[in-house]
Scaffold this active site. Structure first.
Site, short mmCIF file in Angstrom:
data_model
loop_
_atom_site.label_atom_id
_atom_site.label_comp_id
_atom_site.label_asym_id
_atom_site.label_seq_id
_atom_site.Cartn_x
_atom_site.Cartn_y
_atom_site.Cartn_z
N ARG A 50 0.81 -1.22 0.00
CA ARG A 50 0.00 0.00 0.00
C ARG A 50 0.84 1.27 0.00
NH1 ARG A 50 -0.88 2.00 5.60
NH2 ARG A 50 -3.08 2.51 5.28
N PRO A 100 -5.68 12.23 7.69
CA PRO A 100 -6.46 11.97 6.48
C PRO A 100 -6.38 10.53 6.01
CG PRO A 100 -5.29 14.04 6.26
CD PRO A 100 -4.79 13.39 7.53
N GLU A 101 -5.22 9.90 6.17
CA GLU A 101 -5.04 8.53 5.68
C GLU A 101 -5.62 7.48 6.62
OE1 GLU A 101 -1.34 9.22 8.23
OE2 GLU A 101 -2.85 10.38 7.13
N GLY A 159 7.28 6.92 13.20
CA GLY A 159 7.41 5.69 12.43
C GLY A 159 6.89 4.48 13.18
N ASP A 183 3.97 3.60 14.44
CA ASP A 183 2.53 3.78 14.56
C ASP A 183 1.83 2.43 14.43
OD1 ASP A 183 3.59 3.85 11.96
OD2 ASP A 183 2.03 5.17 11.20
N GLU A 240 6.94 -6.69 5.37
CA GLU A 240 7.37 -5.53 6.15
C GLU A 240 7.70 -5.89 7.59
OE1 GLU A 240 4.39 -2.62 6.91
OE2 GLU A 240 2.80 -4.07 7.23
#
Length: 494
Positions: free
Chosen positions: A168, A248-249, A280, A282, A427
């Site tokens: 994503r 917003p995301e 970073g 999150d 990831e």
């Protein structure tokens, strides 16, 4: 740090004081991508399973036309637009995700970089060749329309092509790109690295030295806090983003989280969530410890922490004490070389042993708390393995260096075994079972740049010793001594 319109303030923010009673400015001026009724209605209608999808979509018309049409639609439905009509509006005025980018094969990619010859294990060498191929799949460049019509895109234009993390994440990020660039340099792709560095410099200014000074000045002015401990005063860094509204995301998630607050200011919560995103991490219990409900994300206190036995701990500004929980970031100064006492590296090994971190055979956990957040147990992340491994490797002690190797061996085998099963790099990984990770706000992502970069770095550094065989036993202290003595014996025999 992603280079989307709604993330730009994280880079360019000028100093602002955060008080819960003050109205905070939005992340950016766009009434489509950063704040306003259009963003609110679309995200709260949950048209997509991932809120990031909408803010990554480009416009099919000029922003003012989109806003005028939306205002008419909202007025016609008394500002309660039915989901079907909202979906049709988005389909008419927005392009599918990814329209601003084109696939790009780096021109400096070549078949057989030299580091491959340093890998003794034939299976690992073949795997490294496949990882080297992944760079071609992660290459992107901007379409000309992003430059000619920047107002129609949330993605900020960049002159040079770049390597994205994957999944994503179709924009480049600060610390992702650091590990990606290390892997690219091993793949002998210096021109690709040069272009990516220039993109970052262009986001601030064009002169390299001045830009680096601006970056340092930004953190010094806007991300420091004075802490008084007895007679001593210390200036500490922190993450701090005093901008209003939900991210917003992740708009709908932030709105719903604010609704769980029994009382209090949602703006303060949203600012803390943005600070967590800036870090970073999150999200993680690292930002929740010290709150009344340390397992709830609504208890986040990112801006209240800062960072120092063999480890450097976050300092909880709210409760005026160190956060003694384990996080690999507690050893960041080792990796960065920010210490004066050479013996601190061996103290760090004792800290890892006392915390039982060496008992995990699939990798180093992100924390020892299982909160369901992705930056907590049981997930392990490539950059955090790198922090600990390269930090310990700085020791002059053969035993500490051997632990660094064994940790590298464990992580490489986890990556290799999962790749052998799924033909993908991830990831994050679940270090309790050696499978792809989970948790947080989205599904685990594949084809991941920083995992690739760290794996190549470890293969380059330890390639003459790493093996693809059976997973190692738990690294209990007596096992470490036995392993060290075995390798010491081999060195004498050779």
């Amino acid at each position: 740090m992603p280079v989307r319109t709604w993330e730009l303030p994280l880079l360019l923010l000028l100093g602002l004081g955060l008080r819960s009673q003050e109205a905070l400015p939005p992340p950016c001026e766009s009434q489509i991508y950063c704040h306003g009724e259009l963003l609110h209605q679309v995200q709260m209608a949950k048209l997509y399973p991932d809120d990031k999808q909408f803010v990554d979509m480009s416009l099919s018309a000029a922003p003012h036309q989109v806003l005028q049409s939306f205002s008419a639609l909202a007025a016609a439905h008394n500002h309660g637009i039915p989901k079907q009509q909202l979906q049709e509006f988005v389909q008419q005025y927005f392009q599918p995700v990814g329209q601003e980018l084109l696939p790009w094969t780096p021109e400096d990619w070549k078949e057989s970089p030299q580091f491959l010859q340093k890998i003794s294990d034939s299976k690992l060498r073949a795997w490294a060749e496949e990882l080297h191929q992944i760079w071609k799949k992660l290459g992107k460049k901007m379409k000309p329309e992003v430059v000619s019509h920047p107002e129609r895109f949330s993605l900020i234009s960049s002159e040079h092509p770049f390597i994205v993390p994957g999944g994503r994440f179709v924009e480049f990020y600060y610390w992702d790109s650091y590990r990606v660039r290390e892997g690219l340099l091993l793949s002998e792709m210096a021109e690709t690295v040069r272009g990516m560095l220039q993109n970052f410099l262009d986001l601030v200014k064009t002169e390299n030295i001045e830009t680096l000074a601006l970056e340092l000045d930004f953190w010094t002015v806007n991300r420091t806090v004075s802490v008084n401990l007895g007679r001593e005063s210390h200036i500490l860094n922190r993450y701090y983003v005093p901008y209003g509204g939900p991210r917003p995301e992740s708009y709908s998630k932030d709105e719903e989280l604010a609704n769980t607050l029994p009382k209090g200011d949602p703006e303060a919560l949203w600012a803390e969530l943005k600070a967590g995103a800036e870090s970073g991490w999150d999200f993680s219990s690292r930002w929740l410890v010290g709150s009344p409900h340390p397992d709830l994300l609504s208890s986040i206190q990112t801006s209240k922490q800062d960072e120092q036995k063999g480890a450097w701990f976050n300092y909880d500004l709210e409760n005026r004490k160190k956060n003694l929980e384990f996080y690999p970031s507690n050893l960041t100064p080792l990796w960065a070389g920010c210490f004066s006492d050479p013996g601190v590296v061996d103290k760090a090994l004792k800290y890892l042993e006392d915390s039982q971190i060496l008992t995990y055979q699939y990798g180093i956990p992100t924390s020892l708390r299982n909160t369901g957040q992705q930056w907590d147990f049981p997930n392990g992340w490539a950059p955090l393995q790198d922090l600990v491994i390269r930090g310990l490797a700085k020791s002059s002690s053969p035993r500490t260096q051997e632990v660094a190797f064994q940790l590298a061996q464990n992580w490489i085998r986890t990556n290799f075994d999962v790749y052998s099963q799924k033909s993908a790099m991830y990831e994050k990984y679940d270090i309790s079972n050696g499978q792809p990770g989970s948790g947080g706000e989205y599904e685990v992502q594949e084809r991941f740049g920083w995992t690739n970069g760290v794996a190549l770095m470890l293969l380059d550094h330890y390639g003459d010793r790493l093996t693809s065989g059976t997973q190692l036993a738990l690294l209990m202290p007596h096992c470490l001594v036995a392993t060290f003595l075995f390798h010491l014996l081999l060195s004498f025999l050779s």
